[in-house]
Write an enzyme that holds these catalytic residues in place. Structure first.
Site, PDB file in Angstrom:
ATOM      1  CG  ASP A 128      -0.274  -0.002   2.520  1.00 45.74           C
ATOM      2  OD1 ASP A 128       0.970   0.155   2.553  1.00 45.74           O
ATOM      3  OD2 ASP A 128      -0.959  -0.141   3.544  1.00 45.74           O
ATOM      4  CB  SER A 129       0.275   4.717  -0.848  1.00 40.81           C
ATOM      5  OG  SER A 129      -0.754   5.128   0.044  1.00 40.81           O
ATOM      6  N   GLY A 130       1.029   3.611   2.245  1.00 41.21           N
ATOM      7  CA  GLY A 130       1.319   4.141   3.572  1.00 41.21           C
ATOM      8  C   GLY A 130       0.284   5.164   4.012  1.00 41.21           C
ATOM      9  N   GLY A 131      -0.485   5.657   3.061  1.00 42.31           N
ATOM     10  CA  GLY A 131      -1.452   6.717   3.353  1.00 42.31           C
ATOM     11  C   GLY A 131      -2.529   6.305   4.343  1.00 42.31           C
TER      12      GLY A 131
ATOM     13  CD  GLN B  93     -10.382   7.385  -1.770  1.00 45.00           C
ATOM     14  OE1 GLN B  93     -11.514   7.434  -1.273  1.00 45.00           O
ATOM     15  NE2 GLN B  93      -9.407   6.623  -1.253  1.00 45.00           N
TER      16      GLN B  93
ATOM     17  CG  ASP C   3      -6.333  -5.348   1.325  1.00 43.13           C
ATOM     18  OD1 ASP C   3      -6.931  -4.602   0.529  1.00 43.13           O
ATOM     19  OD2 ASP C   3      -6.030  -4.992   2.476  1.00 43.13           O
TER      20      ASP C   3
ATOM     21  CB  CYS D  71     -10.722 -28.379   9.676  1.00 47.57           C
ATOM     22  SG  CYS D  71     -11.427 -26.746   9.986  1.00 47.57           S
TER      23      CYS D  71
HETATM   24 ZN   LIG Z   1     -10.335 -25.359   8.477  1.00 46.37          ZN
END
Ligand SMILES: [Zn+2]
Length: 386
Positions: A92-95, A201, A278, A321
Site C-alpha cells: 500500500d502507499s502508507g497513506g 475515491q 485484501d 480442521c
Molecule cells: Zn479449516
C-alpha cells in the site's frame, strides 16, 4: 517496460476469471491477498502461507518505512529477498495508516505530515516519497498515494478530497515513471518490473465515484483500485459504489477493492466485476478467536465448545480442521497459547482462499450465480453463534 499484464480468461455475467502476471509470477483472479503488515502474516510462516495456496501477499509501506526502514530493505535487495518470499507482493502507499491516526498527522497539498507511532519523530509522506519508498521495497504492485477521507463525509468535503487525490495521482504517476526510467538519483529501485495502481475515491457519492474513475483512468495506470469503502458504510451502499465504479474502469485491467471484507462482501464484489481483495478480518479475527466457516462465524471462546470434539468446520480440509477439535482450540485460546493464533489464522485464511478458489471454478463453469445463491443461503442458515 513493465513485467505486468492481465487477461480475463472467462466471464460469467459481470464476474471475471483472469490471470495477473507480475515480475514474481502469476496470480489467478479473483484473488485474496493475506495482509503481512510487517513483512509477515501474524502467527504464520511463509511455508504455512504456501501450504494454503496464497499467491500474493500485501505488506504495509508505513510500517516497513518506519521499521526497519526502506533504505535497509533496499540494501538487502528489496522486500522479496529480505523476507524470503519469492511470489508477488503488493504494497500500500502508507497513506491509510497515516490518515487513520487523526491526532498525529496534518494534511496539506504537499502531503501528509505525521509523527511516528514508535518514537514520535516527524515525517512527511508525499505522492513522490510514497513512490520512492515502494521502489526501494521493490513490491510487484505499488499503490499511488491517495487521500483517505473518514466516513461519513459531506459532499463538498468528498469532492475536494477526490480532486486532491487526482492531483496526487498525477504527481505519483510522474514520479513512478521517473523512477522506472532511472531518473531519480539516490533511490535504489529494487524491482524494475514494478507496476503502479491508481485509486478511485469519491466517498458514497455516485457522480464523484464516476468522475474519479474517469479522471484516474485518464492519467493511465497499470490497474485501478477502489478506495475509501468498507469504512463503516452499510454493505448495500458499498455494493452500490462498487457497482457504479467498476463499469467506469477498463475491462482489460484488474480491479482491486481495498480493505474488503467479509466473505459475503467478496462474493458480492466479484459479482460486480472486482478481481482483487485484501482485508485484515480473517487474520485479526482469528487472533480474537473468531472463525469463519461454511456455516457462518464461530466464536471458539464460547463455553459450549469446551467438550465439542468436532472440527471447527466439518466441510473444511485445512490442517487445523484435520487435526484440531473445537474443544482443543478453545483450550488453546483460553490458555493464551501462541498456537491458538496460528491454528485459527491458518483456518481463516484457508477459508478465504478456498472461497476464492471456488468462485474462480464457478466462473469457469458458468455457474457463478448459483454459487452466489448457495453461499448466501448457507451463511444465512448460521448454525453457530452470530
Ligand atoms: Zn479449516
Amino acid at each position: 517496460m513493465t513485467a505486468f499484464s492481465f487477461s480475463v480468461t472467462h466471464a460469467d455475467g459481470r464476474a471475471r476469471r483472469g490471470r495477473m502476471t507480475t515480475a514474481h509470477g502469476d496470480v489467478e483472479t479473483p484473488a485474496f491477498m493475506p495482509v503481512g503488515t510487517q513483512g509477515a502474516v501474524k502467527g504464520l510462516t511463509h511455508r504455512d502461507l504456501e501450504s494454503i495456496g496464497a499467491a500474493i501477499l500485501l505488506s504495509n509501506t508505513y510500517h516497513l518505512y518506519l521499521r526497519p526502514g526502506a533504505d535497509l530493505i533496499a540494501r538487502r535487495g528489496g522486500l522479496h529477498a529480505f523476507i524470503g518470499w519469492q511470489k508477488p507482493i503488493l504494497t500500500d502507499s502508507g497513506g491509510y495508516q497515516v490518515f487513520s491516526m487523526a491526532a498525529r498527522r496534518k494534511v496539506d497539498e504537499e502531503g501528509a505530515h505525521f509523527r511516528s507511532h514508535l518514537d514520535g519523530s516527524a515525517h512527511l509522506l508525499t505522492p513522490e516519497s510514497a513512490a520512492d519508498i515502494q521502489a526501494q521495497l521493490g513490491s510487484d504492485v505499488a499503490m499511488v498515494l491517495d487521500e483517505c477521507l473518514a466516513h461519513p463525509a459531506e459532499e463538498a468535503a468528498a469532492r475536494q478530497s477526490m480532486a486532491r487525490t487526482l492531483r496526487w495521482a498525477c504527481r505519483g504517476r510522474d514520479r513512478f515513471l521517473a523512477l522506472r526510467d532511472g531518473l531519480v538519483p539516490g533511490v535504489r529501485v529494487t524491482n524494475p518490473g514494478q507496476a503502479q495502481f491508481g485509486i478511485v475515491q469519491g466517498s458514497v457519492f455516485p457522480h464523484l465515484r464516476e468522475e474519479s474513475a474517469r479522471e484516474t483512468v485518464a492519467i493511465g495506470f497499470e490497474a485501478y483500485a477502489i478506495g475509501g469503502l468498507s469504512v463503516g458504510e452499510p454493505s448495500e451502499v458499498m455494493y452500490d459504489m462498487v457497482d457504479r465504479t467498476t463499469v467506469c474502469l477498463p475491462e482489460d485491467r484488474p480491479r482491486y477493492l481495498m480493505g474488503a471484507g467479509t466473505p459475503e462482501d467478496l462474493v458480492e464484489a466479484v459479482a460486480r466485476g472486482v478481481d482483487l481483495f485484501d482485508c485484515v478480518l480473517p487474520t485479526r479475527n482469528a487472533r480474537n478467536g473468531q472463525l469463519f466457516t461454511s456455516q457462518g462465524r464461530l466464536n471458539i471462546k464460547n463455553a459450549r465448545y469446551a467438550e465439542d470434539d468436532r472440527p471447527p468446520d466439518p466441510a473444511c480440509g485445512c490442517y487445523t480442521c484435520r487435526t484440531a477439535s473445537r474443544a482443543y482450540l478453545r483450550h488453546l485460546y483460553m490458555a493464551g497459547e501462541i498456537n491458538s493464533s496460528t491454528l485459527n489464522t491458518l483456518h481463516n485464511l484457508h477459508f478465504y482462499l478456498d472461497t476464492l478458489g471456488r468462485i474462480r471454478d464457478a466462473i469457469v463453469f458458468g455457474r457463478f450465480e448459483s454459487f452466489r445463491r448457495e453461499f448466501q443461503q448457507s451463511l444465512s442458515r448460521q448454525l453457530h453463534d452470530q
